[in-house]
Design a protein around this motif. Structure first.
Motif, PDB file in Angstrom:
ATOM      1  N   ARG A  31      36.465 -25.750 -30.983  1.00  0.00           N
ATOM      2  CA  ARG A  31      36.505 -26.058 -32.410  1.00  0.00           C
ATOM      3  C   ARG A  31      35.642 -25.097 -33.213  1.00  0.00           C
ATOM      4  NH1 ARG A  31      34.635 -31.817 -34.877  1.00  0.00           N
ATOM      5  NH2 ARG A  31      32.601 -30.886 -34.425  1.00  0.00           N
ATOM      6  N   ASN A  32      34.475 -24.748 -32.689  1.00  0.00           N
ATOM      7  CA  ASN A  32      33.602 -23.811 -33.382  1.00  0.00           C
ATOM      8  C   ASN A  32      34.234 -22.429 -33.482  1.00  0.00           C
ATOM      9  OD1 ASN A  32      31.587 -25.727 -33.785  1.00  0.00           O
ATOM     10  ND2 ASN A  32      30.513 -25.216 -31.899  1.00  0.00           N
ATOM     11  N   GLU A  33      34.863 -21.991 -32.386  1.00  0.00           N
ATOM     12  CA  GLU A  33      35.515 -20.676 -32.400  1.00  0.00           C
ATOM     13  C   GLU A  33      36.698 -20.671 -33.365  1.00  0.00           C
ATOM     14  OE1 GLU A  33      34.501 -17.866 -30.993  1.00  0.00           O
ATOM     15  OE2 GLU A  33      32.735 -18.998 -30.359  1.00  0.00           O
ATOM     16  N   ASN A  38      39.191 -19.194 -38.703  1.00  0.00           N
ATOM     17  CA  ASN A  38      39.725 -19.674 -39.981  1.00  0.00           C
ATOM     18  C   ASN A  38      38.880 -19.192 -41.156  1.00  0.00           C
ATOM     19  OD1 ASN A  38      41.817 -21.017 -38.710  1.00  0.00           O
ATOM     20  ND2 ASN A  38      40.732 -22.975 -38.640  1.00  0.00           N
ATOM     21  N   ASP A  39      37.553 -19.199 -40.981  1.00  0.00           N
ATOM     22  CA  ASP A  39      36.673 -18.746 -42.057  1.00  0.00           C
ATOM     23  C   ASP A  39      36.864 -17.256 -42.327  1.00  0.00           C
ATOM     24  OD1 ASP A  39      35.696 -21.266 -42.324  1.00  0.00           O
ATOM     25  OD2 ASP A  39      33.796 -20.906 -41.306  1.00  0.00           O
ATOM     26  N   ASN A  71      32.542 -22.430 -43.637  1.00  0.00           N
ATOM     27  CA  ASN A  71      31.415 -23.187 -43.130  1.00  0.00           C
ATOM     28  C   ASN A  71      30.137 -22.380 -43.321  1.00  0.00           C
ATOM     29  OD1 ASN A  71      29.482 -24.414 -41.119  1.00  0.00           O
ATOM     30  ND2 ASN A  71      31.247 -25.737 -40.817  1.00  0.00           N
ATOM     31  N   ALA A  72      29.086 -23.046 -43.774  1.00  0.00           N
ATOM     32  CA  ALA A  72      27.834 -22.348 -44.069  1.00  0.00           C
ATOM     33  C   ALA A  72      27.276 -21.618 -42.852  1.00  0.00           C
ATOM     34  CB  ALA A  72      26.802 -23.338 -44.607  1.00  0.00           C
ATOM     35  N   LYS A  73      27.428 -22.204 -41.667  1.00  0.00           N
ATOM     36  CA  LYS A  73      26.846 -21.586 -40.474  1.00  0.00           C
ATOM     37  C   LYS A  73      27.569 -20.299 -40.081  1.00  0.00           C
ATOM     38  CE  LYS A  73      29.517 -24.381 -37.181  1.00  0.00           C
ATOM     39  NZ  LYS A  73      29.417 -25.391 -36.108  1.00  0.00           N
ATOM     40  N   ASN A  74      28.770 -20.064 -40.639  1.00  0.00           N
ATOM     41  CA  ASN A  74      29.518 -18.849 -40.316  1.00  0.00           C
ATOM     42  C   ASN A  74      29.407 -17.780 -41.398  1.00  0.00           C
ATOM     43  OD1 ASN A  74      30.443 -19.967 -37.908  1.00  0.00           O
ATOM     44  ND2 ASN A  74      32.246 -20.858 -38.876  1.00  0.00           N
ATOM     45  N   ALA A  75      28.572 -18.032 -42.413  1.00  0.00           N
ATOM     46  CA  ALA A  75      28.488 -17.111 -43.541  1.00  0.00           C
ATOM     47  C   ALA A  75      28.106 -15.703 -43.094  1.00  0.00           C
ATOM     48  CB  ALA A  75      27.488 -17.633 -44.566  1.00  0.00           C
TER      49      ALA A  75
END
Length: 220
Positions: A31-33, A38-39, A71-75
């Protein structure tokens, strides 16, 4: 042999639990990947999408584009280096501090006419010289100029009002009722008060932050 048998029985006993834990870890990893992919696609689409332009009933120029919701963590992963450094300089920690970012490129173009008025121009070390004076005062433009033919010079002061409103909201593509089952998309819309102004590009990023455990459990 007895020791190995005990180990085997222990593994066999807890194997279903271990398997469930492994599957859960694999699911969250997948899901994280997928979120990263997607981001990244959201950022790329928002940077190169075609801007929608039109004029409303008041004749004001408007423009609309879809927002990149990431998602903020992927910025740090999906933004390009130049944008990331710019935002880091302005807001510090992107993941914690940045809410949204918009980049607007706009231009103002048009034609105006001003009638000349006979006047005189004086300056240090100069005699009084005949000149033409021009003035324009409107809600969007203040323009005053003096043309001195003997000096072949135009001296002008001007001010262009370039106010605009920026809206963020959710909208379905297409017209109702044919878009009933389409998913709502976040969009950014800009409205210029100056009728001669228009948006050349509009790029917006909004960071989604995952709720904490307490908020997810109690819905706060």
């Amino acid at each position: 042999m007895t020791v190995y048998l005990k180990i085997f029985k222990t593994i066999k006993r807890f194997f279903p639990i271990v398997l469930v834990i492994i599957l859960i870890l694999l699911f969250f990893s997948w899901r994280n990947e997928r979120q990263k992919v997607n981001d990244f696609k959201q950022i790329q689409k928002a940077q190169f999408q075609e801007i929608e332009k039109w004029r409303d009933q008041e004749g004001k120029s408007r423009a609309r584009v879809e927002i990149a919701e990431i998602n903020a963590k992927n910025a740090k992963l999906v933004m390009n280096e130049e944008l990331r450094q710019l935002l880091k300089k302005e807001v510090g920690n992107l993941r914690r501090n940045l809410i949204s970012y918009s980049s607007v490129l706009a231009s103002t173009s048009g034609r105006f006419n001003a009638k000349g008025k006979d006047t005189t121009f004086t300056g240090q070390g100069l005699t009084r010289l005949p000149a033409k004076q021009f003035k324009i005062h409107s809600p969007d433009l203040d323009f005053e100029a003096v043309y001195v033919s003997e000096l072949d010079s135009l001296i002008a002061n001007y001010k262009i009002t370039h106010n605009f409103d920026l809206y963020y909201y959710y909208k379905k593509k297409g017209k109702a009722p044919w878009n009933l089952f389409r998913r709502k998309r976040a969009v950014a819309e800009i409205k210029f008060h100056n009728q001669d102004s228009q948006a050349d590009s509009l790029f917006t990023v909004v960071l989604e932050r995952q709720k904490g455990l307490v908020k997810r459990v109690f819905g706060r």
